[in-house]
Each structure stands twice: as structure tokens, then as C-alpha cells.
Scaffold this active site. Structure first.
Site, short mmCIF file in Angstrom:
data_model
loop_
_atom_site.label_atom_id
_atom_site.label_comp_id
_atom_site.label_asym_id
_atom_site.label_seq_id
_atom_site.Cartn_x
_atom_site.Cartn_y
_atom_site.Cartn_z
N ASN A 53 -10.19 -0.08 -0.11
CA ASN A 53 -8.72 0.01 -0.09
C ASN A 53 -8.17 -0.53 -1.41
O ASN A 53 -8.26 -1.73 -1.68
CB ASN A 53 -8.20 -0.80 1.10
CG ASN A 53 -6.69 -0.72 1.25
OD1 ASN A 53 -5.98 -0.28 0.34
ND2 ASN A 53 -6.20 -1.17 2.39
N HIS A 93 -3.48 7.37 2.27
CA HIS A 93 -3.84 6.03 1.80
C HIS A 93 -5.21 5.70 2.37
O HIS A 93 -5.49 5.96 3.55
CB HIS A 93 -2.80 5.02 2.27
CG HIS A 93 -3.22 3.60 2.04
ND1 HIS A 93 -3.72 3.18 0.83
CD2 HIS A 93 -3.23 2.52 2.85
CE1 HIS A 93 -4.01 1.89 0.91
NE2 HIS A 93 -3.73 1.47 2.13
N CYS A 135 0.81 -1.23 0.00
CA CYS A 135 0.00 0.00 0.00
C CYS A 135 0.84 1.27 0.00
O CYS A 135 0.33 2.35 -0.29
CB CYS A 135 -0.94 0.01 1.19
SG CYS A 135 -2.06 -1.38 1.16
N1 ACO Z 1 -18.49 -8.65 9.05
C1 ACO Z 1 -18.92 -8.97 10.27
N2 ACO Z 1 -18.11 -9.34 11.26
C2 ACO Z 1 -16.81 -9.39 11.01
C3 ACO Z 1 -16.27 -9.06 9.76
C4 ACO Z 1 -17.17 -8.68 8.75
N3 ACO Z 1 -16.77 -8.34 7.50
N4 ACO Z 1 -14.94 -9.19 9.80
C5 ACO Z 1 -14.62 -9.60 11.03
N5 ACO Z 1 -15.76 -9.74 11.76
C6 ACO Z 1 -15.89 -10.14 13.16
C7 ACO Z 1 -14.74 -10.98 13.63
O1 ACO Z 1 -14.92 -12.34 13.28
C8 ACO Z 1 -14.80 -10.78 15.11
O2 ACO Z 1 -15.82 -11.58 15.65
P1 ACO Z 1 -15.66 -12.29 17.10
O3 ACO Z 1 -15.54 -11.13 18.06
O4 ACO Z 1 -16.92 -13.06 17.21
O5 ACO Z 1 -14.41 -13.11 17.00
C9 ACO Z 1 -15.25 -9.32 15.25
O6 ACO Z 1 -15.87 -8.99 14.00
C10 ACO Z 1 -14.13 -8.37 15.53
O7 ACO Z 1 -13.06 -8.64 14.61
P2 ACO Z 1 -11.76 -7.79 14.58
O8 ACO Z 1 -10.89 -8.26 13.45
O9 ACO Z 1 -11.16 -7.76 15.94
O10 ACO Z 1 -12.38 -6.37 14.21
P3 ACO Z 1 -11.74 -4.94 14.30
O11 ACO Z 1 -12.56 -4.08 15.13
O12 ACO Z 1 -10.27 -4.99 14.56
O13 ACO Z 1 -11.93 -4.42 12.80
C11 ACO Z 1 -10.65 -4.19 10.78
C12 ACO Z 1 -11.34 -5.16 11.74
C13 ACO Z 1 -11.71 -3.32 10.13
C14 ACO Z 1 -9.95 -5.00 9.70
C15 ACO Z 1 -9.67 -3.31 11.56
O14 ACO Z 1 -8.82 -4.10 12.36
C16 ACO Z 1 -8.82 -2.49 10.66
O15 ACO Z 1 -9.30 -1.61 9.98
N6 ACO Z 1 -7.52 -2.72 10.69
C17 ACO Z 1 -6.60 -2.01 9.85
C18 ACO Z 1 -6.50 -2.77 8.62
C19 ACO Z 1 -5.98 -1.92 7.58
O16 ACO Z 1 -6.10 -0.72 7.58
N7 ACO Z 1 -5.41 -2.59 6.63
C20 ACO Z 1 -4.91 -1.98 5.55
C21 ACO Z 1 -3.63 -1.24 5.84
S1 ACO Z 1 -2.40 -1.92 5.01
C22 ACO Z 1 -3.01 -2.06 3.53
O17 ACO Z 1 -3.66 -1.15 3.06
C23 ACO Z 1 -2.78 -3.35 2.81
#
Ligand code: ACO
Length: 344
Positions: free
Chosen positions: A301, A271, A134
Site C-alpha cells: 500500500n 487504491h 490514501c
Molecule cells: N503477522 C502475523 N499475525 C498478525 C499480523 C502479522 N503481520 N498482524 C496481525 N496479526 C495477528 C493479530 O495480532 C491477531 O492475532 P490474535 O488473534 O492472536 O489477537 C490476528 O493476526 C488477527 O488480527 P486482525 O487485525 O484481526 O487481522 P485481520 O484479519 O483483520 O487482518 C488486516 C488485518 C490485513 C490489516 C485487515 O484488517 C485489513 O486489510 N484491513 C484493511 C486495512 C486497509 O486496507 N488499510 C488501508 C486502507 S486505508 C489506507 O490505505 C491508509
């Protein structure tokens, strides 16, 4: 190296010529973009996955993404964006000495996407792909700036082009809802400035990598392996935690290097990974939300394409104007991260 190119290139500038004399600057002359025709909404994903529009919007700000059809290859989208950037710059293919394509999803292991674009445009000079996930577009800007300031090239296309839909595990709701496809491009040309923050062009770039964090965001296969093309794997929370810290550091160093205050920034073009990360950096800079360019809601993204796609959005609708100070930042797999400060 093309001999003609060496002859035509300007001489490198001395490191310290004082604010009164002219410095070579890399001017951002034109911006272009391409988005696949097909739009996939959160509701459509929710029909085949255990997810919901509410969950995706609340955690990420994403409403929809563009997904490439078979005829919308990485090279095709990159070429479309490049053509628009050249047209926007009032430049022709004869002005292009180098093409850099930042991509983690090339159509083939080789030849590079960049030379496919070169052939499609009918350009000469040299070209290569750059892999920094990214952060690829920021890395590309920095490399192009070095080519231009050292005199190795006068006109460079920097393109971010991605087809992440091809490396998604469409059964993994934790990742597949986050990404989209597309391409964005800029045309950069050698110009001059006085070595101050008032100059047009790239004022500073900063690049970083921390390889020991390579396993928190990676692809578990390789391009060109039909038996196992590879899927993106991410520890979302870990990435989030590093993103907020590292991006805050890199925007601070970008401004310090150019001798500018936070209040000088007209636009943040970040980004587009997650609206919560974007809002956090905007607040850190003291920028009102309307000065932060957001496309993650419509594009999701798009990795290396996300910054030039966002820049194109705000440039073509007239929000970003010539003379505006634009701060760009990104973090991605590697981990890699970096920033670029550009006066348009
Ligand atoms: N729909 C519904 N529920 C979901 C989904 C979905 N699409 N995805 C995950 N869940 C659930 C999980 O299974 C989990 O359930 P559980 O509590 O029963 O186990 C719950 O939601 C929480 O999951 P987390 O992964 O802990 O959720 P979080 O609040 O951390 O959000 C996210 C996830 C959006 C990916 C967040 O961590 C994030 O934005 N991280 C940064 C990622 C990022 O920016 N990546 C890109 C940067 S690098 C690049 O661009 C390649």
C-alpha cells in the site's frame, strides 16, 4: 495568481451547453512512476518480526514492497514520476501551469513538496500539497479537473508521492507489513469533448469525507518533529468494513454521473490496500480479474501513490489503451474516499 496564466487560460464553459456544443474536458495525456531501488520481501520482514509470508499474503495479497533510501525523498520520487509523465505526454515544463502533490509524508512541513518539484523541473505557475491520505490522488484529480474546466490552468501535474516507511512503527506487525514507498504522476491538459461518456478525459469525480471516523486510521505525531515524527495507527478491521461499503457506493455514483453502465468499464484501477477489498469491488462491477489492475502484491500500500503507480504499470505495458474507460477509487485516513472515471 500569475497574470500570464489568466490570459492564456480558456474561458469557462456554460454549465449546460447541450451535447452538440464543445465542453472543456481534462485530458489525461501522460503517466509516470518511480519506485525506490530497495525491495523488501515478506520473508525479510519475518526475520525481525513475529509474522510470516503466508500470513501477509493470505490476508493482504502483498509479497514485497519498495522502501526508500535516504536519498530517495518524497520530492525526489515525485520529480522522477513527474518527468516521466511529461515525457510520456510529449509535453515540456513550459506546458505545466500547476503542480499538485498528494502526500501524507512530505519531507518538510513547508515549503510544499509541489514547489520542490517545480524547482527541480524548472517549471512556473503555482503548486501545493494536498492531504487526503490514501484518497489523495483522487482528490488531486478532482481539484485539477476543476482548475482546468474553470480556466485557471491548462496543464496540471497531479502526483501521488509517499514515504510511509518513515511513519511506520516497525515493531507493529499489524501495520508495518502493509505499506511501501513510491510515486506516480499524471499530466493533465485542457481539451474538448461533446459532454458525453464517449469523450476522452475525466468524465466524473466524486469526493467524500467523514471526519468522525478520523481516529480509526491516523498518525500520532507531526511532520518535522524529530523527537516524535509520528507513527501510523490503524484499526484494520474497522477500516476494512467501511472500505467495502463506501467504495461500492462511490463506483456506483461515478458511473451514474457519466450515464454509463458497469459493462462499459474497461479497467478498474483501485487504491492498492488489500487484495480482498480489490477483488470485492471488481466482483461488484462484474469485471473479470484480468480487467482489474493489481500491484499490491509488488508495491504493497503506497497510499496516495498507489493509483498512479498502478495506472503507470498497466499503461506502460500496453494493457490500458487510448479510448479505454478507467474507473479509479480509493479510501483512506479521514476517513476520505472517492472515485474518478476517466476515458484515456
Ligand atoms: N503477522 C502475523 N499475525 C498478525 C499480523 C502479522 N503481520 N498482524 C496481525 N496479526 C495477528 C493479530 O495480532 C491477531 O492475532 P490474535 O488473534 O492472536 O489477537 C490476528 O493476526 C488477527 O488480527 P486482525 O487485525 O484481526 O487481522 P485481520 O484479519 O483483520 O487482518 C488486516 C488485518 C490485513 C490489516 C485487515 O484488517 C485489513 O486489510 N484491513 C484493511 C486495512 C486497509 O486496507 N488499510 C488501508 C486502507 S486505508 C489506507 O490505505 C491508509
Amino acid at each position: 495568481m500569475d497574470q500570464d496564466l489568466v490570459v492564456r487560460a480558456p474561458s469557462p464553459q456554460p454549465a449546460d451547453t447541450g451535447a452538440g456544443s464543445l465542453h472543456t474536458r481534462t485530458i489525461l495525456e501522460g503517466v509516470g512512476s518511480y519506485l525506490p531501488r530497495r525491495v523488501v520481501t515478506n520473508d525479510e520482514l519475518a526475520k525481525r518480526l513475529d509474522t510470516s509470508d503466508a500470513w501477509i499474503r493470505e490476508r493482504t495479497g502483498i509479497r514485497q514492497r519498495h522502501i526508500a533510501d535516504d536519498d530517495e525523498s518524497c520530492a525526489f520520487m515525485a520529480t522522477q514520476a513527474a518527468r516521466q509523465a511529461l515525457e510520456n505526454a510529449g509535453a515540456g515544463v513550459a506546458d505545466v501551469d500547476a503542480i499538485i502533490v498528494a502526500t501524507a509524508t512530505p519531507d518538510q512541513a513547508f515549503p510544499a513538496t509541489a514547489v520542490r518539484v517545480q524547482a527541480a523541473l524548472g517549471a512556473t505557475g503555482f503548486g501545493f500539497d494536498l492531504s487526503a491520505a490514501c484518497s489523495g490522488f483522487i482528490y488531486g484529480l478532482s481539484v485539477a479537473d476543476a482548475f482546468i474546466r474553470s480556466g485557471q490552468a491548462r496543464g496540471v501535474l497531479v502526483i501521488g508521492a509517499e514515504v510511509y516507511s518513515r511513519i511506520m512503527n516497525w515493531e507493529d506487525r499489524g501495520t508495518c507489513v502493509l505499506f511501501g514507498d513510491g510515486a506516480g504522476a499524471v499530466f493533465l491538459r485542457a481539451g474538448h469533448g461533446h459532454g458525453t461518456g464517449a469523450d476522452r478525459g475525466i468524465l466524473s469525480t466524486h469526493l467524500h469525507a467523514q471526519g468522525e471516523l478520523g481516529d480509526i486510521l491516523y498518525v500520532d505525531g507531526a511532520v518535522g518533529r524529530h523527537d516524535r515524527p509520528g507513527h501510523l495507527v490503524m484499526q484494520g478491521r474497522e477500516v476494512f468494513r467501511h472500505a467495502v461499503t463506501r467504495l461500492s457506493e462511490t463506483v456506483t455514483e461515478a458511473l451514474a454521473a457519466a450515464g454509463l453502465e458497469q459493462s462499459a468499464v474497461d479497467w478498474l484501477v483501485p487504491h492498492q490496500a488489500n487484495l480482498r477489498i480489490i477483488d470485492g469491488i471488481g466482483r461488484k462491477l462484474g469485471l473479470p480479474p484480468e480487467r482489474v489492475v493489481v500491484t499490491v502484491d509488488r508495491h504493497a500500500n503506497t497510499s496516495a501513490a498507489s493509483i498512479p503507480l498502478a495506472l503507470a504499470d498497466a499503461w506502460h505495458d500496453g494493457r490500458i489503451q487510448r479510448g479505454d474507460l478507467v474507473l479509479m477509487e480509493a479510501l483512506g485516513g479521514g476517513l476520505t474516499w472517492g472515485s474518478a472515471l476517466v476515458r484515456m
